[in-house]
Scaffold this motif. Structure first.
Motif, PDB file in Angstrom:
ATOM      1  N   LYS A   3       0.840  -1.187   0.000  1.00 57.36           N
ATOM      2  CA  LYS A   3       0.000   0.000   0.000  1.00 57.36           C
ATOM      3  C   LYS A   3       0.877   1.239   0.000  1.00 57.36           C
ATOM      4  O   LYS A   3       1.978   1.242   0.533  1.00 57.36           O
ATOM      5  N   THR A   4       0.379   2.312  -0.621  1.00 55.27           N
ATOM      6  CA  THR A   4       1.085   3.581  -0.630  1.00 55.27           C
ATOM      7  C   THR A   4       0.200   4.637   0.000  1.00 55.27           C
ATOM      8  O   THR A   4      -0.942   4.798  -0.396  1.00 55.27           O
ATOM      9  N   LYS A   5       0.694   5.355   0.974  1.00 55.80           N
ATOM     10  CA  LYS A   5      -0.086   6.389   1.636  1.00 55.80           C
ATOM     11  C   LYS A   5      -0.228   7.622   0.755  1.00 55.80           C
ATOM     12  O   LYS A   5       0.730   8.086   0.165  1.00 55.80           O
ATOM     13  N   ILE A   6      -1.448   8.118   0.677  1.00 57.08           N
ATOM     14  CA  ILE A   6      -1.725   9.357  -0.021  1.00 57.08           C
ATOM     15  C   ILE A   6      -2.457  10.263   0.955  1.00 57.08           C
ATOM     16  O   ILE A   6      -3.442   9.857   1.560  1.00 57.08           O
ATOM     17  N   PHE A   7      -1.990  11.505   1.092  1.00 57.92           N
ATOM     18  CA  PHE A   7      -2.584  12.399   2.072  1.00 57.92           C
ATOM     19  C   PHE A   7      -3.192  13.621   1.388  1.00 57.92           C
ATOM     20  O   PHE A   7      -2.870  13.927   0.249  1.00 57.92           O
ATOM     21  N   ILE A 123      -3.423   3.195  -1.672  1.00 63.77           N
ATOM     22  CA  ILE A 123      -3.530   2.391  -2.885  1.00 63.77           C
ATOM     23  C   ILE A 123      -3.220   0.953  -2.514  1.00 63.77           C
ATOM     24  O   ILE A 123      -2.137   0.655  -2.017  1.00 63.77           O
ATOM     25  N   ASP A 124      -4.174   0.089  -2.725  1.00 62.49           N
ATOM     26  CA  ASP A 124      -4.005  -1.339  -2.473  1.00 62.49           C
ATOM     27  C   ASP A 124      -3.742  -2.002  -3.816  1.00 62.49           C
ATOM     28  O   ASP A 124      -4.619  -2.050  -4.684  1.00 62.49           O
ATOM     29  N   THR A 125      -2.533  -2.523  -4.018  1.00 61.66           N
ATOM     30  CA  THR A 125      -2.166  -3.069  -5.320  1.00 61.66           C
ATOM     31  C   THR A 125      -2.999  -4.286  -5.718  1.00 61.66           C
ATOM     32  O   THR A 125      -3.066  -4.630  -6.892  1.00 61.66           O
TER      33      THR A 125
END
Length: 231
Positions: A3-7, A123-125
């Motif tokens: 997962k990638t954090k997006i703020f 984002i969940d790949t």
């Protein structure tokens, strides 16, 4: 599971989808992001040519001059575009289509549900549904589709929105009584960066029947778009 954090949601537009073509527009109205790659200019939602599908178009970074200005404009790898879909009329997103650039392509993810709605996204790949190479000019037609019937496009296009911005400012200033018919299109000849997605209704839910008194037998969806910057 990566997962990638997006703020930080920094811009958004909203509308409700019926059986007709609907749009929302925001050109250069948000001072903090105006003219940047996170500035949402328009959001379009409509039934696709295949009546079982819905189409969504998100345009960003408006007022691009044709030629080199358009060709050098780029989507940002630090900006996530999210199309939120409410299919049960409770004003909470039930599906989220995410789009983000990586290298020369736009990658798309479809989250089946959102457990924690809000301004922060991940984002969940494992929800990846497809990608498309980003076009570099308005003359290039590059699109892609997946096995589920989704279709994708990303790249520059001529701005389709018609608005007499000069006349609007005159009206606001009190120096003009109203719009001319048809007026002058401020955005004619300018381009935007566009992301287009077509998705089967079966992948986003059936919508809500009876919620719209003007079309009680038509399923509706509440949809809105956000741009979010990684921090």
């Amino acid at each position: 599971m990566k997962k990638t954090k997006i703020f930080a949601a920094i811009g958004g537009l909203g509308l409700a989808v019926l059986s007709v073509f609907l749009i929302a527009a925001d050109h250069i109205d948000a001072p903090a992001v105006a003219g940047t790659n996170s500035d949402i200019t328009d959001f379009y939602a409509f039934r696709a040519q295949d009546q079982n599908n819905l189409a969504f178009v998100v345009n960003v970074q408006g007022l691009l001059a044709p030629g080199q200005s358009t060709e050098q404009a780029e989507f940002s790898e630090n900006v996530l575009l999210e199309i939120n879909i409410d299919n049960n009329n409770d004003l909470i997103e039930d599906r989220v289509i995410q789009a983000i650039k990586r290298n020369d392509s736009m990658y798309f993810f479809l989250k089946p549900q959102v457990s924690t709605p809000g301004l922060t996204s991940t984002i969940d790949t494992e929800t990846f549904v497809g990608s498309v190479k980003i076009s570099t000019t308005t003359d290039v037609q590059v699109s892609s589709s997946n096995a589920n019937g989704m279709k994708f496009f990303a790249g520059p296009r001529e701005d389709p929105f018609f608005f007499d911005f000069t006349r609007y400012n005159e009206i606001i200033a009190g120096t003009a009584p109203g719009f001319n018919d048809p007026g002058n299109d401020t955005f004619v000849g300018t381009n935007v960066l566009s992301v287009a997605i077509e998705v089967p209704k079966s992948m986003i839910g059936s919508g809500t029947v009876g919620a719209n008194p003007l079309a009680p037998s038509t399923s509706i969806y509440g949809v809105w778009v956000e741009s979010k910057r990684k921090q």
